[in-house]
Motif scaffolding. Structure first.
Motif, PDB file in Angstrom:
ATOM      1  N   THR A   1       0.824  -1.207   0.000  1.00  0.00           N
ATOM      2  CA  THR A   1       0.000   0.000   0.000  1.00  0.00           C
ATOM      3  C   THR A   1       0.858   1.256   0.000  1.00  0.00           C
ATOM      4  N   SER A   2       0.227   2.369  -0.338  1.00  0.00           N
ATOM      5  CA  SER A   2       0.911   3.667  -0.303  1.00  0.00           C
ATOM      6  C   SER A   2       0.335   4.579   0.763  1.00  0.00           C
ATOM      7  N   ASP A   3      -0.524   4.037   1.630  1.00  0.00           N
ATOM      8  CA  ASP A   3      -1.173   4.878   2.635  1.00  0.00           C
ATOM      9  C   ASP A   3      -1.367   4.105   3.929  1.00  0.00           C
ATOM     10  N   VAL A   4      -1.760   4.821   4.975  1.00  0.00           N
ATOM     11  CA  VAL A   4      -2.174   4.238   6.246  1.00  0.00           C
ATOM     12  C   VAL A   4      -3.422   4.962   6.709  1.00  0.00           C
ATOM     13  N   ILE A   5      -4.169   4.305   7.603  1.00  0.00           N
ATOM     14  CA  ILE A   5      -5.406   4.882   8.136  1.00  0.00           C
ATOM     15  C   ILE A   5      -5.177   5.263   9.595  1.00  0.00           C
ATOM     16  N   PRO A   6      -5.324   6.527   9.946  1.00  0.00           N
ATOM     17  CA  PRO A   6      -5.138   6.945  11.343  1.00  0.00           C
ATOM     18  C   PRO A   6      -6.423   6.757  12.136  1.00  0.00           C
ATOM     19  N   ILE A   7      -6.310   6.167  13.309  1.00  0.00           N
ATOM     20  CA  ILE A   7      -7.461   5.991  14.189  1.00  0.00           C
ATOM     21  C   ILE A   7      -7.262   6.882  15.420  1.00  0.00           C
ATOM     22  N   GLY A   8      -7.953   7.996  15.459  1.00  0.00           N
ATOM     23  CA  GLY A   8      -7.961   8.835  16.646  1.00  0.00           C
ATOM     24  C   GLY A   8      -6.734   9.692  16.874  1.00  0.00           C
ATOM     25  N   ILE A   9      -5.900   9.899  15.843  1.00  0.00           N
ATOM     26  CA  ILE A   9      -4.688  10.687  16.087  1.00  0.00           C
ATOM     27  C   ILE A   9      -4.999  12.157  16.359  1.00  0.00           C
ATOM     28  N   GLU A  10      -6.190  12.588  15.976  1.00  0.00           N
ATOM     29  CA  GLU A  10      -6.525  14.007  16.088  1.00  0.00           C
ATOM     30  C   GLU A  10      -6.753  14.485  17.514  1.00  0.00           C
ATOM     31  N   HIS A  11      -6.753  13.573  18.477  1.00  0.00           N
ATOM     32  CA  HIS A  11      -7.099  13.955  19.847  1.00  0.00           C
ATOM     33  C   HIS A  11      -5.968  14.647  20.601  1.00  0.00           C
ATOM     34  N   SER A  12      -4.745  14.460  20.182  1.00  0.00           N
ATOM     35  CA  SER A  12      -3.617  14.963  20.961  1.00  0.00           C
ATOM     36  C   SER A  12      -2.525  15.492  20.047  1.00  0.00           C
ATOM     37  N   THR A  13      -1.464  15.977  20.643  1.00  0.00           N
ATOM     38  CA  THR A  13      -0.327  16.467  19.869  1.00  0.00           C
ATOM     39  C   THR A  13       0.403  15.336  19.150  1.00  0.00           C
ATOM     40  N   LEU A  14       0.018  14.101  19.387  1.00  0.00           N
ATOM     41  CA  LEU A  14       0.543  12.991  18.599  1.00  0.00           C
ATOM     42  C   LEU A  14       0.102  13.093  17.137  1.00  0.00           C
ATOM     43  N   ASP A  15      -0.884  13.912  16.860  1.00  0.00           N
ATOM     44  CA  ASP A  15      -1.323  14.181  15.500  1.00  0.00           C
ATOM     45  C   ASP A  15      -0.140  14.628  14.647  1.00  0.00           C
ATOM     46  N   ALA A  16       0.568  15.652  15.117  1.00  0.00           N
ATOM     47  CA  ALA A  16       1.701  16.178  14.363  1.00  0.00           C
ATOM     48  C   ALA A  16       2.821  15.147  14.240  1.00  0.00           C
ATOM     49  N   VAL A  17       3.064  14.412  15.315  1.00  0.00           N
ATOM     50  CA  VAL A  17       4.112  13.388  15.309  1.00  0.00           C
ATOM     51  C   VAL A  17       3.793  12.327  14.261  1.00  0.00           C
ATOM     52  N   ALA A  18       2.564  11.816  14.265  1.00  0.00           N
ATOM     53  CA  ALA A  18       2.184  10.753  13.331  1.00  0.00           C
ATOM     54  C   ALA A  18       2.236  11.239  11.890  1.00  0.00           C
ATOM     55  N   ARG A  19       1.758  12.450  11.641  1.00  0.00           N
ATOM     56  CA  ARG A  19       1.767  12.969  10.269  1.00  0.00           C
ATOM     57  C   ARG A  19       3.196  13.116   9.755  1.00  0.00           C
ATOM     58  N   GLY A  20       4.090  13.587  10.617  1.00  0.00           N
ATOM     59  CA  GLY A  20       5.482  13.714  10.205  1.00  0.00           C
ATOM     60  C   GLY A  20       6.112  12.379   9.889  1.00  0.00           C
ATOM     61  N   ALA A  21       5.830  11.368  10.729  1.00  0.00           N
ATOM     62  CA  ALA A  21       6.398  10.041  10.514  1.00  0.00           C
ATOM     63  C   ALA A  21       5.855   9.400   9.241  1.00  0.00           C
ATOM     64  N   VAL A  22       4.574   9.585   8.988  1.00  0.00           N
ATOM     65  CA  VAL A  22       3.962   9.029   7.777  1.00  0.00           C
ATOM     66  C   VAL A  22       4.559   9.683   6.532  1.00  0.00           C
ATOM     67  N   ALA A  23       4.712  11.000   6.569  1.00  0.00           N
ATOM     68  CA  ALA A  23       5.289  11.701   5.422  1.00  0.00           C
ATOM     69  C   ALA A  23       6.730  11.276   5.175  1.00  0.00           C
TER      70      ALA A  23
END
Length: 539
Positions: free
Chosen positions: A407-429
């Motif tokens: 695959t070329s993507d991942v599905i985030p479950i609930g990352i929007e609740h905390s500052t882990l949002d930015a961390v996860a987006r950076g790691a995915v990119a």
């Protein structure tokens, strides 16, 4: 899409890190495949918690921890944390669901029409009482919603539909759809029994006949320090699940027919009302104490101050075990759910161990037991951690990545609740992947996996699942839905079907990078201001 939030001290990518882990994707993919092939082998008989097969899997994971040089972080200097539980085995004899009206009693058929749950406090229970329909059994005064308005619940059997109102936000719906929340409210209001009734939409997605034959699979509850079952709700003496085909009989003679109720459900206009007649519910189960184990290891951080804090990686090790045969196969191997998640966590651990510089914070790796029984291993650890409770700064969970191809993507479950949002987006990119919104938000996955135990303990969590943009050009969403309809929680979740090993290797690297970023940031992850779960559970 929630906007990317930059938070001082918690950068999306740790600046001191190399751009890529020390080895290539092929090596990671090979190690993940090797782990999955052992964990999902018939030898382990589906890894049901409290069985020999699960214990073999736990010993395998502990051996991998030892091979990596990780410290034991369980009980008494071992890799294992004991989880005391009560197993309940339903019995056909003694189970009953009937409705009496105007001198006539209608008996419903065990398995094909209804199934009882286990009363873990008494073992055997029976109740006869008037019925009341309470919609989806949701009381949310802060949202101006009360499914119990206008009716008296005390002393009655409540008839309840699944899920939560469609008008709720995804977060609100996830929380209020939880069976645990519904049972707690019903017990508080004095109900004595519950009939959970299926609806036509759920029946279409997952037919009753697919899972009903597995009524012989045991249920479990955790035991508290006094040996009492946790979350048993003893005031609700008897509970049953009913096939949607019973709806006409349940609502007969009442102010609304079943079709009218389901139309109200579709429009978001459910309202409570008393039902005609009385219901008799009865259940019987064999109860026995069992013990299973979480498997826990620690990678110490390098910072003299921050190493006392822990980033917690989790993946549940158990599956369903041996159940009703489908297609001649009765072993529920759980290759995607969750041998692949455990293997991905182990690979993230290998990458963290091999990193040129250890993170400032320490890392905990936990293969959890009894997720399939109700997140029991995760709740046990969250309530009785083997490290100081205040040292838990974040949870990175891996559950059923559902990698059906590369695959070329991942599905985030609930990352929007905390500052882990930015961390996860950076790691995915960084990994060259993209984020795809949850294609089935109505399934409220956020409260159905182990990270939710940490969320309820006030610990921010991130959970990334496999994506649906398949590099082979096939329809990823269709294959995703086909898996959930025909292989999820069935023997078909095995190694006879393709798995995207390279995609698993990329996902391991994403979680590795997330762990690095959390581990090196000066500040802990924090709930976003006004977040629904942060407001409810933040420490």
């Amino acid at each position: 899409m929630v906007a990317l939030v930059a938070v001082a001290g918690l950068c999306p990518v740790a600046a001191t890190r190399a751009e890529t882990p020390p080895e290539g994707l092929a090596a990671s993919a090979g190690r993940i495949e090797a782990d999955v092939r052992f964990l999902a082998d018939d030898l382990l008989e589906g890894r049901e918690a409290g069985t020999r097969g699960y214990d073999l899997a736990a010993s395998y994971v502990a051996a991998q921890y030892r091979l990596l040089g990780l410290e034991p972080a369980g009980d008494d200097g071992t890799y294992f944390q004991r989880v005391p539980m009560l197993r309940g085995q339903r019995e056909r004899d003694g189970a009953r669901f009937s409705i009496s009206r105007e001198g006539r009693t209608t008996e419903f058929a065990f398995e094909t029409e209804f199934l009882p749950t286990v009363n873990y406090t008494l073992g055997a229970a029976e109740v006869t009482a008037p019925m009341v329909f309470v919609g989806q059994a949701v009381r949310a005064p802060e949202l101006g919603h009360d499914d119990f308005a206008g009716v008296e619940v005390k002393g009655k059997v409540a008839v309840v539909l699944e899920n939560a109102p469609k008008r709720f936000s995804a977060d609100q719906r996830a929380f209020y759809a939880s069976t645990r929340e519904k049972l707690a409210e019903l017990e508080r209001l004095g109900a004595v029994g519950v009939i959970f009734l299926d609806d036509p939409v759920n029946e279409h997605k997952r037919p009753w006949a697919l899972d009903a034959p597995n009524w012989r699979l045991a249920g479990m509850r955790r035991l508290d320090p006094q040996g009492r079952p946790v979350d048993d709700f003893p005031g609700l003496r008897a509970r049953v699940y009913g096939n949607v085909k019973l709806a006409d009989a349940v609502f007969a003679g009442s102010p609304h027919t079943a079709n009218e109720v389901f139309a109200m459900l579709d429009k978001g206009e459910l309202r409570a009302f008393d039902l005609a007649g009385t219901a008799t519910l009865a259940s019987r189960a064999r109860l026995e104490r069992v013990e299973s184990r979480n498997v826990i290891a620690r990678l110490p951080g390098r910072d003299s101050r921050l190493s006392a804090e822990n980033v917690v990686f989790t993946a549940h090790l158990d599956h369903l075990g041996v159940g009703a045969p489908h297609g001649g196969d009765s072993i529920y191997n759980g290759a995607q759910d969750n041998a692949l998640g455990v293997a991905t966590m182990l690979e993230a651990a290998r990458l963290l161990v091999a990193s040129p510089e250890q993170s400032r914070r320490s890392m905990l790796f936990i293969a959890l037991t009894a997720e399939e029984k109700g997140l029991l291993g995760a709740f046990h650890f969250a309530e009785h951690p083997t490290v100081p409770r205040e040292s838990l700064v974040a949870n990175v969970n891996m559950d059923m990545p559902l990698l059906l191809a590369d695959t070329s993507d991942v599905i985030p479950i609930g990352i929007e609740h905390s500052t882990l949002d930015a961390v996860a987006r950076g790691a995915v990119a960084e990994a060259g992947l993209t984020l795809t919104p949850d294609p089935q938000p109505e399934e409220v996955v956020f409260v159905r996996s182990d990270h939710y135990a940490f969320v309820r303990a006030g610990v921010p969590a991130v959970y990334l699942s496999g994506g649906i943009k398949l590099l082979d050009g096939s329809d990823g969403l269709r294959r995703f839905e086909e898996f959930l309809s025909h292989r999820y929680h069935l023997p078909g979740d095995d190694l006879a079907h393709p798995i995207g090993w390279s995609a698993a290797a990329r996902l391991a690297r994403v979680n590795y990078r997330i762990g690095q970023a959390i581990g090196d940031a000066e500040d802990r992850p924090a709930w976003k201001p006004g977040d629904f779960f942060g407001d409810k559970f933040a420490r």
